[in-house]
Design a protein around this motif. Structure first.
Motif, PDB file in Angstrom:
ATOM      1  N   THR A 286       4.427 -10.107  -9.824  1.00  0.00           N
ATOM      2  CA  THR A 286       4.517 -11.293  -9.117  1.00  0.00           C
ATOM      3  C   THR A 286       3.524 -12.265  -8.931  1.00  0.00           C
ATOM      4  O   THR A 286       3.608 -13.409  -9.418  1.00  0.00           O
ATOM      5  CB  THR A 286       4.972 -10.784  -7.449  1.00  0.00           C
ATOM      6  OG1 THR A 286       6.078 -10.249  -7.498  1.00  0.00           O
ATOM      7  CG2 THR A 286       5.227 -12.260  -6.687  1.00  0.00           C
ATOM      8  N   THR A 287       2.339 -11.651  -8.997  1.00  0.00           N
ATOM      9  CA  THR A 287       1.024 -12.442  -8.857  1.00  0.00           C
ATOM     10  C   THR A 287       0.344 -12.323 -10.102  1.00  0.00           C
ATOM     11  O   THR A 287      -0.600 -13.439 -10.467  1.00  0.00           O
ATOM     12  CB  THR A 287       0.288 -11.959  -7.855  1.00  0.00           C
ATOM     13  OG1 THR A 287      -0.220 -10.697  -8.144  1.00  0.00           O
ATOM     14  CG2 THR A 287       0.828 -11.909  -6.617  1.00  0.00           C
ATOM     15  N   GLY A 288       0.478 -11.442 -11.061  1.00  0.00           N
ATOM     16  CA  GLY A 288      -0.257 -11.259 -12.322  1.00  0.00           C
ATOM     17  C   GLY A 288      -1.655 -10.903 -12.033  1.00  0.00           C
ATOM     18  O   GLY A 288      -2.405 -10.821 -12.799  1.00  0.00           O
ATOM     19  N   ALA A 289      -1.934 -10.262 -10.850  1.00  0.00           N
ATOM     20  CA  ALA A 289      -3.170  -9.666 -10.417  1.00  0.00           C
ATOM     21  C   ALA A 289      -3.260  -8.199 -11.389  1.00  0.00           C
ATOM     22  O   ALA A 289      -2.380  -7.467 -11.287  1.00  0.00           O
ATOM     23  CB  ALA A 289      -3.337  -9.492  -9.162  1.00  0.00           C
ATOM     24  N   SER A 290      -4.531  -8.023 -11.729  1.00  0.00           N
ATOM     25  CA  SER A 290      -4.954  -6.637 -12.363  1.00  0.00           C
ATOM     26  C   SER A 290      -5.480  -5.725 -11.187  1.00  0.00           C
ATOM     27  O   SER A 290      -6.341  -6.306 -10.171  1.00  0.00           O
ATOM     28  CB  SER A 290      -5.830  -6.876 -13.364  1.00  0.00           C
ATOM     29  OG  SER A 290      -5.513  -7.639 -14.108  1.00  0.00           O
ATOM     30  N   TYR A 291      -5.122  -4.457 -11.125  1.00  0.00           N
ATOM     31  CA  TYR A 291      -5.638  -3.531 -10.151  1.00  0.00           C
ATOM     32  C   TYR A 291      -5.422  -2.094 -10.630  1.00  0.00           C
ATOM     33  O   TYR A 291      -4.783  -1.755 -11.792  1.00  0.00           O
ATOM     34  CB  TYR A 291      -4.848  -3.772  -8.928  1.00  0.00           C
ATOM     35  CG  TYR A 291      -3.144  -3.241  -8.936  1.00  0.00           C
ATOM     36  CD1 TYR A 291      -3.000  -2.072  -8.507  1.00  0.00           C
ATOM     37  CD2 TYR A 291      -2.396  -4.171  -9.498  1.00  0.00           C
ATOM     38  CE1 TYR A 291      -1.652  -1.818  -8.546  1.00  0.00           C
ATOM     39  CE2 TYR A 291      -1.075  -3.719  -9.566  1.00  0.00           C
ATOM     40  CZ  TYR A 291      -0.620  -2.456  -8.894  1.00  0.00           C
ATOM     41  OH  TYR A 291       0.693  -2.078  -9.090  1.00  0.00           O
ATOM     42  N   ASN A 292      -5.795  -1.139 -10.038  1.00  0.00           N
ATOM     43  CA  ASN A 292      -5.583   0.129 -10.470  1.00  0.00           C
ATOM     44  C   ASN A 292      -5.606   1.084  -9.193  1.00  0.00           C
ATOM     45  O   ASN A 292      -5.365   2.514  -9.400  1.00  0.00           O
ATOM     46  CB  ASN A 292      -7.012   0.878 -11.158  1.00  0.00           C
ATOM     47  CG  ASN A 292      -8.243   0.741 -10.543  1.00  0.00           C
ATOM     48  OD1 ASN A 292      -8.326   0.410  -9.345  1.00  0.00           O
ATOM     49  ND2 ASN A 292      -9.425   0.809 -11.315  1.00  0.00           N
ATOM     50  N   ALA A 293      -5.737   0.690  -8.144  1.00  0.00           N
ATOM     51  CA  ALA A 293      -5.452   1.365  -6.811  1.00  0.00           C
ATOM     52  C   ALA A 293      -4.524   0.727  -5.452  1.00  0.00           C
ATOM     53  O   ALA A 293      -4.900  -0.428  -5.213  1.00  0.00           O
ATOM     54  CB  ALA A 293      -6.802   1.898  -6.269  1.00  0.00           C
ATOM     55  N   ASN A 294      -3.651   1.431  -4.876  1.00  0.00           N
ATOM     56  CA  ASN A 294      -3.098   0.833  -3.997  1.00  0.00           C
ATOM     57  C   ASN A 294      -3.490   1.325  -2.567  1.00  0.00           C
ATOM     58  O   ASN A 294      -4.141   2.593  -2.413  1.00  0.00           O
ATOM     59  CB  ASN A 294      -1.490   1.624  -4.141  1.00  0.00           C
ATOM     60  CG  ASN A 294      -0.874   0.968  -5.091  1.00  0.00           C
ATOM     61  OD1 ASN A 294      -0.201  -0.222  -4.928  1.00  0.00           O
ATOM     62  ND2 ASN A 294      -0.827   1.723  -6.256  1.00  0.00           N
ATOM     63  N   GLY A 295      -3.652   0.511  -1.690  1.00  0.00           N
ATOM     64  CA  GLY A 295      -4.050   0.641  -0.372  1.00  0.00           C
ATOM     65  C   GLY A 295      -3.134   0.294   0.743  1.00  0.00           C
ATOM     66  O   GLY A 295      -1.954   0.278   0.604  1.00  0.00           O
ATOM     67  N   CYS A 296      -3.569   0.662   2.031  1.00  0.00           N
ATOM     68  CA  CYS A 296      -3.049   0.575   3.140  1.00  0.00           C
ATOM     69  C   CYS A 296      -2.366  -1.123   3.401  1.00  0.00           C
ATOM     70  O   CYS A 296      -2.955  -1.730   2.788  1.00  0.00           O
ATOM     71  CB  CYS A 296      -3.607   0.996   4.428  1.00  0.00           C
ATOM     72  SG  CYS A 296      -4.972   0.024   4.954  1.00  0.00           S
ATOM     73  N   ASN A 297      -1.502  -1.218   4.215  1.00  0.00           N
ATOM     74  CA  ASN A 297      -0.700  -2.541   4.359  1.00  0.00           C
ATOM     75  C   ASN A 297      -0.574  -3.315   3.173  1.00  0.00           C
ATOM     76  O   ASN A 297      -0.517  -4.411   2.962  1.00  0.00           O
ATOM     77  CB  ASN A 297      -1.953  -3.228   5.259  1.00  0.00           C
ATOM     78  CG  ASN A 297      -2.109  -2.780   6.599  1.00  0.00           C
ATOM     79  OD1 ASN A 297      -1.373  -2.329   7.404  1.00  0.00           O
ATOM     80  ND2 ASN A 297      -3.479  -2.692   7.124  1.00  0.00           N
ATOM     81  N   GLY A 298       0.027  -2.517   2.102  1.00  0.00           N
ATOM     82  CA  GLY A 298       0.301  -3.195   0.847  1.00  0.00           C
ATOM     83  C   GLY A 298      -0.750  -3.615  -0.106  1.00  0.00           C
ATOM     84  O   GLY A 298      -0.349  -4.568  -1.129  1.00  0.00           O
ATOM     85  N   LYS A 300      -3.760  -4.215  -2.960  1.00  0.00           N
ATOM     86  CA  LYS A 300      -4.154  -3.520  -4.251  1.00  0.00           C
ATOM     87  C   LYS A 300      -5.518  -3.717  -4.322  1.00  0.00           C
ATOM     88  O   LYS A 300      -6.028  -4.778  -4.050  1.00  0.00           O
ATOM     89  CB  LYS A 300      -3.335  -4.072  -5.104  1.00  0.00           C
ATOM     90  CG  LYS A 300      -1.953  -3.777  -4.778  1.00  0.00           C
ATOM     91  CD  LYS A 300      -0.792  -4.437  -6.102  1.00  0.00           C
ATOM     92  CE  LYS A 300       0.310  -4.077  -6.190  1.00  0.00           C
ATOM     93  NZ  LYS A 300       1.155  -4.103  -4.831  1.00  0.00           N
ATOM     94  N   PHE A 301      -6.324  -2.916  -5.087  1.00  0.00           N
ATOM     95  CA  PHE A 301      -7.703  -3.166  -5.265  1.00  0.00           C
ATOM     96  C   PHE A 301      -8.036  -2.651  -6.648  1.00  0.00           C
ATOM     97  O   PHE A 301      -7.255  -1.932  -7.427  1.00  0.00           O
ATOM     98  CB  PHE A 301      -8.517  -2.130  -4.377  1.00  0.00           C
ATOM     99  CG  PHE A 301      -8.311  -2.484  -2.841  1.00  0.00           C
ATOM    100  CD1 PHE A 301      -8.911  -3.608  -2.355  1.00  0.00           C
ATOM    101  CD2 PHE A 301      -7.670  -1.584  -2.309  1.00  0.00           C
ATOM    102  CE1 PHE A 301      -8.858  -3.814  -1.061  1.00  0.00           C
ATOM    103  CE2 PHE A 301      -7.257  -1.766  -0.635  1.00  0.00           C
ATOM    104  CZ  PHE A 301      -7.956  -2.864  -0.182  1.00  0.00           C
TER     105      PHE A 301
END
Length: 318
Positions: A286-298, A300-301
């Motif tokens: 949706t956002t095109g953002a890059s990440y490798n870890a999911n966290g609380c409250n939805g 991404k990091f």
């Protein structure tokens, strides 16, 4: 105004592989020749942080509530007790540090449980907008000092001694107040918001690098280059703080400029990483953002690779 790098560092900058590395005192520049040396991680017989440890946040300067939520959600996500159904998760990333404790005592390894502590907000710049290292320690001392890591976070309009020139953050330990006749050491961390000063150095890969291979910046997962950069740096320093809190834990190289759990893997965020390329990362459709870890409250990091002492290699989530 962005800080300028001294001339004597320019040669190092030409060879830099991933801009800044954290060590006990600071995240310093590393050149490509150094990064290719074998990783000879050693345990120096000192204490690691164990037990129940609270992470207290000292906010210095102007931060929006939405920005403070990014950091606090990251801290909360470190705990395996925090429900995060999506994988890979922040808690999974953090579990790599358990291996350091198993190596110290494989039969009865110590445990570490991190939790969100108190938050102190100083929006009045009580010590001014240009801070020395000693003033950072003064701010760190404002938090609880027993069974704690006190994290000082400075806003993008605050200058800190050495910030952008030789470091993006720092960690160390201080002697706390005496409790029942006994003094305790407590760990502290400082991380600065580099968005208006040196994002190419301290918030890469979410900003075009100043030196080295040039590639388009990635989209920050929380839509805030400065705060997403702070999360990456805070994650690196937390790993170093817990496994080398007092300068005699796990590290490689000289004691006054050690490479620690995360700084031993500079610029690596996913498999296939190389100078100028963070690795093969997940991308939010949706956002095109890059990440490798999911966290609380939805959340991404993007979190750095950690050195795995059991395989003697850098371990990534993706």
């Amino acid at each position: 105004m962005a800080s300028l790098v001294p001339t004597y560092l320019l040669l190092q900058l030409v060879l830099v592989i991933s801009f800044f590395q954290f060590n006990l005192a600071a995240r310093r520049l590393a050149d490509s020749a150094e990064s290719q040396q074998p990783l000879l991680f050693q345990y120096h017989n000192g204490a690691l942080l164990t037990g129940k440890i609270s992470i207290n946040l000292i906010w210095y300067g102007k931060f929006k509530p939405t920005q403070r939520a990014i950091i606090s959600d990251f801290i909360t996500s470190l705990s395996t007790s925090t429900p995060t159904t999506a994988q890979p998760s922040v808690a999974t990333w953090w579990k790599t540090t358990d291996k350091y404790y198993h190596l110290v005592n494989s039969k009865k390894p110590s445990t570490l449980v991190l939790s969100m502590g108190t938050q102190i907000i100083d929006e009045t710049y009580s010590l001014g907008k240009s801070l020395s290292n000693q003033q950072i320690e003064e701010l760190a001392s404002k938090g609880a000092q027993k069974n704690a890591i006190n994290v000082v976070l400075t806003s993008d309009d605050v200058a800190v001694e050495g910030f952008c020139m030789s470091k993006c953050g720092t960690h160390g330990s201080l002697k706390g107040a005496s409790v029942q006749g006994r003094s305790y050491k407590f760990a502290y961390i400082w991380v600065g918001n580099s968005e208006t000063k040196c994002p190419g150095q301290c918030a890469w890969p979410f900003h075009q690098p100043i030196y080295g291979p040039q590639s388009p910046p990635l989209v920050a997962p929380n839509n805030d280059v400065g705060l997403d950069g702070m999360v990456m740096n805070l994650a690196s320093l937390l790993a170093g703080t817990t496994t080398n809190p007092f300068g005699n834990g796990y590290f490689q190289g000289p004691k006054d400029a050690p490479l620690e759990a995360a700084s031993a893997c500079p610029g690596v965020y996913g498999k296939g990483a190389y100078p100028g390329y963070a690795g093969d990362l997940l991308v939010d459709p949706t956002t095109g953002a890059s990440y490798n870890a999911n966290g609380c409250n939805g959340r991404k990091f993007l979190l750095p690779a950690l050195f795995d002492p059991s395989t003697k290699s850098c371990s990534t989530l993706v």
